[in-house]
Scaffold this motif. Structure first.
Motif, PDB file in Angstrom:
ATOM      1  N   LYS A  34      40.342  48.063   3.219  1.00  0.00           N
ATOM      2  CA  LYS A  34      41.433  47.306   2.897  1.00  0.00           C
ATOM      3  C   LYS A  34      41.474  46.158   3.280  1.00  0.00           C
ATOM      4  O   LYS A  34      40.819  46.355   4.440  1.00  0.00           O
ATOM      5  CB  LYS A  34      42.965  47.344   2.134  1.00  0.00           C
ATOM      6  CG  LYS A  34      43.299  48.105   1.030  1.00  0.00           C
ATOM      7  CD  LYS A  34      42.719  46.805   0.083  1.00  0.00           C
ATOM      8  CE  LYS A  34      43.437  48.103  -1.900  1.00  0.00           C
ATOM      9  NZ  LYS A  34      42.948  46.927  -2.545  1.00  0.00           N
ATOM     10  N   GLU A  87      48.084  37.866  -4.872  1.00  0.00           N
ATOM     11  CA  GLU A  87      47.587  39.076  -5.573  1.00  0.00           C
ATOM     12  C   GLU A  87      49.273  39.137  -5.865  1.00  0.00           C
ATOM     13  O   GLU A  87      50.543  39.090  -4.839  1.00  0.00           O
ATOM     14  CB  GLU A  87      47.691  39.647  -4.567  1.00  0.00           C
ATOM     15  CG  GLU A  87      47.520  41.195  -4.321  1.00  0.00           C
ATOM     16  CD  GLU A  87      47.115  41.834  -3.254  1.00  0.00           C
ATOM     17  OE1 GLU A  87      47.000  43.240  -3.196  1.00  0.00           O
ATOM     18  OE2 GLU A  87      46.715  41.032  -2.366  1.00  0.00           O
ATOM     19  N   GLU A 195      44.508  42.658  -0.130  1.00  0.00           N
ATOM     20  CA  GLU A 195      43.229  42.644  -0.758  1.00  0.00           C
ATOM     21  C   GLU A 195      41.980  41.833   0.367  1.00  0.00           C
ATOM     22  O   GLU A 195      42.791  40.466   1.418  1.00  0.00           O
ATOM     23  CB  GLU A 195      42.837  42.314  -2.125  1.00  0.00           C
ATOM     24  CG  GLU A 195      43.131  43.197  -3.185  1.00  0.00           C
ATOM     25  CD  GLU A 195      42.233  43.821  -3.668  1.00  0.00           C
ATOM     26  OE1 GLU A 195      41.124  43.909  -2.805  1.00  0.00           O
ATOM     27  OE2 GLU A 195      43.492  45.301  -3.740  1.00  0.00           O
ATOM     28  N   ARG A 199      41.897  33.454   1.961  1.00  0.00           N
ATOM     29  CA  ARG A 199      43.539  33.721   1.486  1.00  0.00           C
ATOM     30  C   ARG A 199      44.245  32.340   2.045  1.00  0.00           C
ATOM     31  O   ARG A 199      44.175  32.076   3.199  1.00  0.00           O
ATOM     32  CB  ARG A 199      44.398  35.401   1.402  1.00  0.00           C
ATOM     33  CG  ARG A 199      44.053  36.273   1.222  1.00  0.00           C
ATOM     34  CD  ARG A 199      43.688  36.331  -0.087  1.00  0.00           C
ATOM     35  NE  ARG A 199      45.044  36.737  -0.933  1.00  0.00           N
ATOM     36  CZ  ARG A 199      45.742  37.747  -0.667  1.00  0.00           C
ATOM     37  NH1 ARG A 199      44.461  39.600  -0.007  1.00  0.00           N
ATOM     38  NH2 ARG A 199      46.695  38.306  -0.816  1.00  0.00           N
ATOM     39  N   PRO A 219      37.406  43.274   5.373  1.00  0.00           N
ATOM     40  CA  PRO A 219      37.895  44.761   5.398  1.00  0.00           C
ATOM     41  C   PRO A 219      37.637  45.378   5.956  1.00  0.00           C
ATOM     42  O   PRO A 219      36.323  45.268   7.109  1.00  0.00           O
ATOM     43  CB  PRO A 219      36.499  45.321   4.036  1.00  0.00           C
ATOM     44  CG  PRO A 219      35.986  43.705   3.196  1.00  0.00           C
ATOM     45  CD  PRO A 219      36.066  42.924   4.619  1.00  0.00           C
TER      46      PRO A 219
END
Length: 242
Positions: A34, A87, A195, A199, A219
Motif C-alpha cells: 500500500k 476510494e 491504494e 490521487r 507503493p
C-alpha cells in the motif's frame, strides 16, 4: 582530554537523538504493497492580516455583517479534515452527546468526522426530552432523556446537528468520500495503507475555503505533503517520499 571526550560523547548523543526524532516524524505502513501520505496543515491569514494579531484575540470582525462571527485563530488548525478521493472506506460512527449546563445546551464533542454513508449517533444526556435536527440528513426528531438517535451521513460534505431548544447548541460533522483524517492540535495528519497511484488530496476546514492538489502515491512509501488553507489562498508543498 577527558573534557574533549565527554563533549564528543554528548555531541554524538545529541545527533543520534535528532536523527531519531527526524525518523519518528514519518509514520510507517502496515502493508508494504500500500501507500500513504502525511504532513501538516497550516492556516494562512488573509493578505494584510497577521496571525499573531488574531491569536488569542476575543470579539468579532469589524464588519457589522460578521459582528457575531468569532475570529479565526490562524495559529491553530481547529476542526479540519484531510482526505483522498476515489476510494470508499468504512469507519466508526461519530458519537455526540447532548448535555445541559449553566450556559444552556451543548454537544460534546461539537465536531466530528465520518466516512460518507457512515452513522452519526446522538445521545441525549441533558436531563429532559429534546428535539434533535440535522437538515442535511432530513432528521427532525424528539429524543427522550437517556435515549439515542442514529442517522446516516448519506452524502459527502458538512452536516450541522442542532438542538432547536437552544440556538447555540450545534455540532459540525464532516462526511468524507474517501480515506480521511482529522488533523490534530499541531495540524498533523496521516493517511496510511491506502491504494497507490495518482490521487487528489483534499483539505477541508469549517471556516475556510477547501483546497485540493494532485499527488502521486508510490507503493511502499509514505509521502509528505504539507498543505495551506486561507481566504484567497490554497496550496501545499510536496516533501520527501519515505
Amino acid at each position: 582530554m577527558r573534557r574533549r571526550s565527554a563533549w564528543r560523547s554528548s555531541a554524538r548523543v545529541a545527533l543520534a537523538a535528532a536523527a531519531l526524532l527526524a525518523c519518528a516524524g514519518a509514520p510507517r505502513l502496515r502493508d508494504p504493497a500500500k501507500s500513504g501520505v502525511w504532513g501538516y496543515l497550516r492556516l494562512v491569514p488573509h493578505e494584510g492580516v497577521r496571525a499573531q494579531d488574531i491569536a488569542g484575540a476575543t470579539g468579532g470582525y469589524g464588519d457589522r455583517r460578521y459582528a457575531d462571527a468569532p475570529l479565526v485563530d490562524y495559529s491553530k488548525p481547529g476542526f479540519a479534515v484531510v482526505y483522498l478521493d476515489g476510494e470508499a472506506v468504512d469507519g466508526p460512527p461519530v458519537a455526540l452527546a447532548l448535555r445541559a449546563g449553566a450556559a444552556g445546551l451543548r454537544f460534546e464533542p461539537d465536531t466530528g468526522a465520518v466516512a460518507a454513508g457512515g452513522r452519526v449517533v446522538v445521545e441525549n444526556r441533558s436531563g429532559a426530552a429534546r428535539v434533535v435536527s440535522c437538515p442535511a440528513a432530513g432528521v427532525l426528531r424528539r429524543v427522550e432523556d437517556g435515549a439515542s438517535l442514529a442517522f446516516q451521513a448519506g452524502r459527502a460534505g458538512e452536516l450541522e446537528v442542532f438542538a432547536p431548544d437552544d440556538p447555540r447548541a450545534r455540532a459540525r460533522v464532516f462526511a468524507a468520500p474517501g480515506p480521511f483524517a482529522a488533523v490534530d492540535e499541531a495540524g498533523r495528519y496521516a493517511l496510511l495503507d491506502v491504494e497507490p497511484g495518482a490521487r487528489r488530496l483534499h483539505a477541508w476546514h469549517s471556516r475556510l475555503p477547501p483546497a485540493a492538489r494532485a499527488v502521486e502515491l508510490a507503493p511502499g512509501t509514505v509521502t509528505r505533503v504539507d498543505l495551506e488553507l486561507g481566504v484567497g489562498h490554497a496550496g501545499g508543498e510536496g516533501g520527501d517520499a519515505r
